[in-house]
Design a protein around this motif. Structure first.
Motif, PDB file in Angstrom:
ATOM      1  N   THR A  94      -3.824  -1.987  10.414  1.00 30.52           N
ATOM      2  CA  THR A  94      -3.354  -0.617   9.316  1.00 30.52           C
ATOM      3  C   THR A  94      -1.860  -0.162  10.198  1.00 30.52           C
ATOM      4  O   THR A  94      -2.402   0.762  10.500  1.00 30.52           O
ATOM      5  CB  THR A  94      -3.817  -0.114   8.394  1.00 30.52           C
ATOM      6  N   GLU A 133      -0.057  -4.434   6.449  1.00 32.79           N
ATOM      7  CA  GLU A 133      -0.736  -4.734   7.878  1.00 32.79           C
ATOM      8  C   GLU A 133      -1.140  -6.058   8.295  1.00 32.79           C
ATOM      9  O   GLU A 133       0.338  -6.736   8.188  1.00 32.79           O
ATOM     10  CB  GLU A 133      -1.818  -5.279   6.102  1.00 32.79           C
ATOM     11  N   ALA A 154      -9.599  -2.103  11.214  1.00 35.77           N
ATOM     12  CA  ALA A 154     -10.364  -1.460   9.949  1.00 35.77           C
ATOM     13  C   ALA A 154     -11.327  -0.955  10.204  1.00 35.77           C
ATOM     14  O   ALA A 154     -12.284   0.141   9.431  1.00 35.77           O
ATOM     15  CB  ALA A 154     -11.562  -2.583   9.543  1.00 35.77           C
ATOM     16  N   GLY A 179       0.829  -1.018   0.161  1.00 36.11           N
ATOM     17  CA  GLY A 179       0.499  -0.011   0.233  1.00 36.11           C
ATOM     18  C   GLY A 179       0.855   1.587  -0.380  1.00 36.11           C
ATOM     19  O   GLY A 179       2.206   1.020  -0.869  1.00 36.11           O
ATOM     20  N   THR A 184       4.507   1.703   5.535  1.00 32.53           N
ATOM     21  CA  THR A 184       2.912   1.114   5.803  1.00 32.53           C
ATOM     22  C   THR A 184       2.341  -0.467   5.521  1.00 32.53           C
ATOM     23  O   THR A 184       3.646  -0.969   4.678  1.00 32.53           O
ATOM     24  CB  THR A 184       1.160   1.959   5.415  1.00 32.53           C
ATOM     25  N   ALA A 228       1.466   2.307  10.908  1.00 33.73           N
ATOM     26  CA  ALA A 228       2.323   3.578   9.958  1.00 33.73           C
ATOM     27  C   ALA A 228       2.830   4.120  10.856  1.00 33.73           C
ATOM     28  O   ALA A 228       2.346   4.228  12.130  1.00 33.73           O
ATOM     29  CB  ALA A 228       0.437   4.147   9.259  1.00 33.73           C
TER      30      ALA A 228
END
Length: 146
Positions: free
Chosen positions: A51, A42, A66, A36, A40, A53
């Motif tokens: 996620t 997952e 999510a 992505g 980042t 980050a």
């Protein structure tokens, strides 16, 4: 009450993609997949997807679910879970020779060491009951590998 000791591994599962899996006795517990947006990743724990980050600062990471809610947050060496205000564990990097990092909580600890076997990744030793251990270990692995 005796301390529960657990051995896990965070191993690379794909040759060309940065994909790792958290395993206990060969059984998958979670997955970490880069992709992505730049920087980042997952993290999948059971049926929950987060996620990961980078935040502002050199050692800051947010794990957002999510549904948009915060799952965990790393700031200044402290990891908090969800909307808690008190840190669940302390994150210590490169503490001693041979140890990459440690997660230390009130009644538990986890040590991540570089794997010296055929598969790239980390060996993880957990002493005690670590709350949300899969998410915390994937967050720690992400911070070590980014």
């Amino acid at each position: 009450m005796p301390i529960v000791a657990t051995r896990l591994s965070l191993v690379r599962t794909a040759r060309w993609r940065p994909e790792f899996e958290l395993r206990e006795d060969g059984r998958p517990l979670g997955r970490l997949l880069w992709g992505g947006a730049p920087g980042t990743a997952e993290a999948t724990v059971g049926d929950r997807v987060f996620t990961l980050a980078p935040g502002i600062g050199c050692s800051a990471v947010d794990a957002t679910g999510a549904d948009g809610r915060l799952g965990a947050r790393l700031r200044d060496g402290e990891i908090t879970l969800g909307s808690e205000t008190r840190p669940a564990v302390t994150w210590l990097r490169n503490r001693t020779k041979g140890t990459c990092a440690e997660l230390v909580g009130p009644s538990c600890s986890a040590t991540l060491r570089v794997r010296r076997r055929t598969v790239a990744g980390y060996d993880v030793a957990v002493d005690g009951e670590l709350q949300e251990r899969e998410l915390l270990l994937l967050l720690a692995g992400y911070d070590l590998m980014r």
